[in-house]
Scaffold this active site. Sequence first.
Site, PDB file in Angstrom:
ATOM      1  N   CYS A  15      -1.180   5.652   9.683  1.00 50.24           N
ATOM      2  CA  CYS A  15       0.009   4.910  10.057  1.00 50.24           C
ATOM      3  C   CYS A  15      -0.376   3.600  10.717  1.00 50.24           C
ATOM      4  O   CYS A  15      -1.243   3.566  11.579  1.00 50.24           O
ATOM      5  CB  CYS A  15       0.812   5.693  11.088  1.00 50.24           C
ATOM      6  SG  CYS A  15       1.948   6.827  10.375  1.00 50.24           S
ATOM      7  N   CYS A  47       3.529   8.566   1.343  1.00 49.64           N
ATOM      8  CA  CYS A  47       4.002   7.579   2.311  1.00 49.64           C
ATOM      9  C   CYS A  47       4.192   6.265   1.568  1.00 49.64           C
ATOM     10  O   CYS A  47       3.230   5.702   1.047  1.00 49.64           O
ATOM     11  CB  CYS A  47       2.935   7.458   3.409  1.00 49.64           C
ATOM     12  SG  CYS A  47       3.320   6.205   4.634  1.00 49.64           S
ATOM     13  N   GLU A  72       0.819  -1.201   0.000  1.00 51.81           N
ATOM     14  CA  GLU A  72       0.000   0.000   0.000  1.00 51.81           C
ATOM     15  C   GLU A  72       0.865   1.268   0.000  1.00 51.81           C
ATOM     16  O   GLU A  72       1.976   1.286   0.544  1.00 51.81           O
ATOM     17  CB  GLU A  72      -0.946  -0.006   1.201  1.00 51.81           C
ATOM     18  CG  GLU A  72      -1.995  -1.102   1.032  1.00 51.81           C
ATOM     19  CD  GLU A  72      -3.042  -1.125   2.122  1.00 51.81           C
ATOM     20  OE1 GLU A  72      -4.209  -1.359   1.787  1.00 51.81           O
ATOM     21  OE2 GLU A  72      -2.708  -0.925   3.292  1.00 51.81           O
ATOM     22  N   CYS A 126       0.899  -2.542  15.734  1.00 53.31           N
ATOM     23  CA  CYS A 126       0.974  -2.269  14.292  1.00 53.31           C
ATOM     24  C   CYS A 126       0.330  -3.386  13.478  1.00 53.31           C
ATOM     25  O   CYS A 126       0.665  -4.558  13.640  1.00 53.31           O
ATOM     26  CB  CYS A 126       2.436  -2.096  13.872  1.00 53.31           C
ATOM     27  SG  CYS A 126       2.630  -1.895  12.094  1.00 53.31           S
ATOM     28  N   CYS A 185       6.137  -6.994   7.264  1.00 57.38           N
ATOM     29  CA  CYS A 185       7.280  -6.593   8.091  1.00 57.38           C
ATOM     30  C   CYS A 185       7.662  -7.778   8.971  1.00 57.38           C
ATOM     31  O   CYS A 185       6.790  -8.476   9.485  1.00 57.38           O
ATOM     32  CB  CYS A 185       6.887  -5.396   8.967  1.00 57.38           C
ATOM     33  SG  CYS A 185       8.270  -4.699   9.911  1.00 57.38           S
ATOM     34  N   CYS A 212       5.779  -5.261  16.096  1.00 56.54           N
ATOM     35  CA  CYS A 212       5.364  -4.252  17.073  1.00 56.54           C
ATOM     36  C   CYS A 212       3.897  -4.524  17.417  1.00 56.54           C
ATOM     37  O   CYS A 212       3.082  -4.754  16.522  1.00 56.54           O
ATOM     38  CB  CYS A 212       5.561  -2.854  16.490  1.00 56.54           C
ATOM     39  SG  CYS A 212       7.279  -2.572  16.028  1.00 56.54           S
TER      40      CYS A 212
HETATM   41  N1  SAH Z   1       8.804   0.236  10.197  1.00 57.85           N
HETATM   42  C1  SAH Z   1       9.086   1.614  10.313  1.00 57.85           C
HETATM   43  C2  SAH Z   1       8.298   2.483   9.359  1.00 57.85           C
HETATM   44  C3  SAH Z   1       6.859   2.113   9.109  1.00 57.85           C
HETATM   45  S1  SAH Z   1       5.718   2.358  10.429  1.00 57.85           S
HETATM   46  C4  SAH Z   1       8.873   2.074  11.734  1.00 57.85           C
HETATM   47  O1  SAH Z   1       8.365   1.306  12.531  1.00 57.85           O
HETATM   48  O2  SAH Z   1       9.268   3.196  12.039  1.00 57.85           O
HETATM   49  C5  SAH Z   1       5.473   4.125  10.450  1.00 57.85           C
HETATM   50  C6  SAH Z   1       5.027   4.666  11.798  1.00 57.85           C
HETATM   51  O3  SAH Z   1       3.692   4.262  12.122  1.00 57.85           O
HETATM   52  C7  SAH Z   1       5.894   4.168  12.958  1.00 57.85           C
HETATM   53  O4  SAH Z   1       6.190   5.214  13.839  1.00 57.85           O
HETATM   54  C8  SAH Z   1       4.982   3.167  13.605  1.00 57.85           C
HETATM   55  O5  SAH Z   1       5.364   2.924  14.915  1.00 57.85           O
HETATM   56  C9  SAH Z   1       3.645   3.848  13.469  1.00 57.85           C
HETATM   57  N2  SAH Z   1       2.496   2.968  13.677  1.00 57.85           N
HETATM   58  C10 SAH Z   1       2.417   1.649  13.455  1.00 57.85           C
HETATM   59  N3  SAH Z   1       1.181   1.195  13.760  1.00 57.85           N
HETATM   60  C11 SAH Z   1       0.466   2.248  14.190  1.00 57.85           C
HETATM   61  C12 SAH Z   1      -0.891   2.423  14.613  1.00 57.85           C
HETATM   62  N4  SAH Z   1      -1.733   1.408  14.647  1.00 57.85           N
HETATM   63  N5  SAH Z   1      -1.285   3.659  14.985  1.00 57.85           N
HETATM   64  C13 SAH Z   1      -0.432   4.709  14.905  1.00 57.85           C
HETATM   65  N6  SAH Z   1       0.844   4.604  14.486  1.00 57.85           N
HETATM   66  C14 SAH Z   1       1.303   3.391  14.133  1.00 57.85           C
HETATM   67 FE1  SF4 Z   2       7.253  -3.138  11.261  1.00 55.33          FE
HETATM   68 FE2  SF4 Z   2       4.990  -1.968  12.022  1.00 55.33          FE
HETATM   69 FE3  SF4 Z   2       6.989  -2.248  13.759  1.00 55.33          FE
HETATM   70 FE4  SF4 Z   2       7.242  -0.497  11.746  1.00 55.33          FE
HETATM   71  S1  SF4 Z   2       5.759  -0.385  13.429  1.00 55.33           S
HETATM   72  S2  SF4 Z   2       8.776  -2.004  12.442  1.00 55.33           S
HETATM   73  S3  SF4 Z   2       6.101  -1.596  10.128  1.00 55.33           S
HETATM   74  S4  SF4 Z   2       5.830  -3.927  12.804  1.00 55.33           S
END
Ligand code: SAH
Ligand code: SF4
Length: 416
Positions: free
Chosen positions: A387, A133, A120, A147, A140, A144
């Site tokens: 995000c 973006c 996406e 996420c 991934c 996390c």
């Molecule tokens: N993997 C990288 C970049 C992609 S995620 C990273 O983790 O930085 C981009 C941003 O979105 C990161 O700061 C991540 O922590 C945040 N993010 C992920 N899931 C989210 C959610 N459900 N709500 C808000 N931010 C989120």
């Molecule tokens: Fe991967 Fe989501 Fe963690 Fe970013 S926030 S490193 S995309 S699992």
Amino acid sequence: MVLIADPSPALSASSPPDSSKPSLAGLNRDGLRIALARIGVPEKQLRMRVNQLWSWFYVRGVTSFDAMSDVSKEMRATLTQHYSLARPEIVTEQVSVDGTRKWLLRLSKQPNDARAPEIETVYIPEPGRGTLCISSQVGCTLTCSFCHTGTQRLVRNLSAQEIVGQILLARDRIGDWVVPKAGNDKGAAGPDDGQLLPEGERKITNIVLMGMGEPLYNFDNVREAMEVAADGEGLSVSKRRITLSTSGVVPEIARWGEQAGTMLAISLHATRDELRDELVPINRKYPIAELMEACRGYPGLSNARRITFEYVMLKGINDSLADARSLVRLVAGVPAKINLIPFNPWPGAPYECSDWEQIERFAEIVNKAGYASPVRTPRGRDIHAGCGQLKSASVKLRASERGKAPVESPADGSGG
Ligand code: SAH
Ligand code: SF4
């Protein structure tokens, strides 16, 4: 929400991209040189030809070799015979009421792919700027806990070409290419007759590597793609306007700064190792102290080039005022911006977004400590473009095939 499943006239105006032939769109200069040598372009012409294609591909955004009016007919025919200018295929394009657009894109199947993977890409227009973006991986490998992307099973790195392809496709769809000057539509125009769009007129002014994936786990391809994006004779998005976001792959941070030199964002989300271990599990490998040391040493860091610390607001988890004070203490001494992100809920997510009043109280402490701390405005809520909500539809489909279709939560004003 508007759902457009078919490519609109903007895509089909020139001959439709032919994905049965290898695409040249998104390649860097070396890639183009190799492709041209392969079809017999003599060594001494290569440099000139590459420069020629470069302008057509990355200034004018042509989707057909026929449009390259200053290239000989024979050359155009040879190119068409062997190659295409296909972009990633659009599965769906969603347009939010606020103008945010989200594309679900299908990539070409590579030898190791069980099926064509999907990613996406999101475009967020704002007054005076527009941010694209982009994704760096399918899914991934990190997990996390807040996420959605991290719950996707299928994972592979995107090629540099696939990363650049997202930029090309977005420019196609939102009409962000140089338009030839009037009177130059009879085939006599060169690519430079239309100058680069002045920065003020461009729709995509900024790129953030905040889509699917951990970009530092796909270092070489992301770097190559960002070189193409930043090239002043092509896409021309300056490195000051490109931000790589990482969950904290400490050993790669300095190397990224030295070799790529874009802006940096760190997904911090917690100020204690115990909590960060849970939210951002890579913390177990590279704990907060090591991460902060890497930030302090980031090449080129200055008050004009600050690191952005991202902090997702999770109700009752990391949003106390003590957490806010501890965040301020942690980043003290680092030229920093703090970006508070309202948590974006997704089906089955084990968290809730903090209450708005709590986010405001938290932001006030951060502001008083001297940090601009914009709370990231919720955008594209109706199309789940925020995000961490990015996860390809095919995975949802598989879940539904198992009879466990996750239900997308309705926009409820709590996330971003
Ligand atoms: N993997 C990288 C970049 C992609 S995620 C990273 O983790 O930085 C981009 C941003 O979105 C990161 O700061 C991540 O922590 C945040 N993010 C992920 N899931 C989210 C959610 N459900 N709500 C808000 N931010 C989120
Ligand atoms: Fe991967 Fe989501 Fe963690 Fe970013 S926030 S490193 S995309 S699992």
